[in-house]
Design a protein around this motif. Structure first.
Motif, mmCIF file in Angstrom:
data_model
loop_
_atom_site.group_PDB
_atom_site.id
_atom_site.type_symbol
_atom_site.label_atom_id
_atom_site.label_comp_id
_atom_site.label_asym_id
_atom_site.label_seq_id
_atom_site.Cartn_x
_atom_site.Cartn_y
_atom_site.Cartn_z
ATOM 1 N N UNK A 1 0.940 -1.210 0.043
ATOM 2 C CA UNK A 1 0.121 -0.033 -0.076
ATOM 3 C C UNK A 1 0.826 1.161 0.033
ATOM 4 N N UNK A 2 1.880 1.222 0.513
ATOM 5 C CA UNK A 2 2.784 2.466 0.807
ATOM 6 C C UNK A 2 3.405 2.568 -0.686
ATOM 7 N N UNK B 1 9.956 13.474 -8.298
ATOM 8 C CA UNK B 1 10.688 12.595 -9.220
ATOM 9 C C UNK B 1 12.136 12.285 -8.900
ATOM 10 N N UNK B 2 12.792 13.235 -8.050
ATOM 11 C CA UNK B 2 14.183 13.005 -7.893
ATOM 12 C C UNK B 2 14.080 12.312 -6.598
ATOM 13 N N UNK C 1 1.795 7.002 -6.813
ATOM 14 C CA UNK C 1 0.655 7.700 -7.068
ATOM 15 C C UNK C 1 0.679 9.228 -6.485
ATOM 16 N N UNK C 2 1.982 9.569 -5.985
ATOM 17 C CA UNK C 2 2.217 10.649 -5.307
ATOM 18 C C UNK C 2 1.238 11.033 -4.201
ATOM 19 N N UNK D 1 1.965 10.202 1.895
ATOM 20 C CA UNK D 1 3.632 9.732 1.843
ATOM 21 C C UNK D 1 4.447 10.808 1.772
ATOM 22 N N UNK D 2 4.284 11.890 1.922
ATOM 23 C CA UNK D 2 5.243 13.036 1.549
ATOM 24 C C UNK D 2 5.907 13.186 0.082
ATOM 25 N N UNK D 3 5.735 12.295 -0.702
ATOM 26 C CA UNK D 3 6.110 12.275 -1.843
ATOM 27 C C UNK D 3 5.138 12.999 -2.972
#
Length: 214
Positions: A98-99, A191-192, A105-106, A110-112
């Motif tokens: 799930x993570x 992305x980075x 999915x950004x 998740x912080x991303x």
């Protein structure tokens, strides 16, 4: 009972949720513009064109107007564990998958995520002591829900063991999200950061499965 009557509660709940979302959106817009402490509940109610008593029926506290965006995530880990067990998947495997899906999915949780509106919201959230305190209460409820889900599916059903596991899992998810958030706040793109975020998730869940090396 008619089909219309049976559908009524669902329609009512959807209408309430639309109202909650509208109130939360109006509040967050004001808080982002002027700061959380500089905006009164009365001003939020006026902006949303409702009375203060109506607003408080939906949100008991001013902080809840901001944390409404976390509402769906409060018992998310518990739901993932329960659904995973039904599919024959172990809790940690279900949570790890799930993570990773959330990272792909950004998902902001998740912080991303480097969308400007998300970054502005996070600056508001983590830059306001009252909201940070309320977020702690949210995490405690999330941990409790996860502990209940873990204990419900365990053969032993040891409540203490379930609480210890839930505490570790919730902390791991928080730390991973904070690492991603910090790097993006420092100027990196999602992305980075993604490859390192996926690697960190793998490392963290290996530590959960195998035990800490200390």
């Amino acid at each position: 009972m008619s089909a219309e009557a049976a559908a009524t509660p669902g329609l009512r709940e959807r209408k309430k949720e639309r109202t909650r979302q509208a109130l939360s959106d109006a509040a967050v817009a004001l808080f982002l513009e002027r700061g959380f402490d500089a905006v009164s509940v009365a001003e939020v109610a006026a902006a949303a064109e409702v009375s203060k008593p109506t607003l408080f029926r939906y949100f008991p506290a001013k902080e809840d107007l901001v944390l409404h965006r976390f509402a769906d995530h409060e018992d998310e880990s518990a739901r993932v564990v329960t659904a995973g067990r039904r599919a024959g998947t172990a809790p940690l495997d279900a949570l790890s998958a799930h993570l990773l899906d959330g990272l792909a999915r950004r998902d902001p949780v998740t912080g991303l995520c480097d969308h400007p509106s998300v970054l502005a919201y996070l600056r508001l959230l983590y830059g306001t002591p009252a909201l940070v305190g309320r977020l702690h209460a949210y995490r405690v409820r999330s941990e409790t829900a996860l502990a209940d889900a873990l204990a419900a599916g365990a053969s032993e059903g040891d409540p203490l063991l379930a609480r210890l596991a839930a505490g570790q899992i919730v902390t791991v998810l928080r730390v991973l999200a904070e690492e991603n958030t910090a790097r993006i706040a420092a100027g990196e793109t999602a992305g980075a950061v993604e490859a390192d975020a996926v690697a960190a998730a793998g490392l963290a869940f290996r530590a959960l499965r195998e035990g800490l090396p200390y």
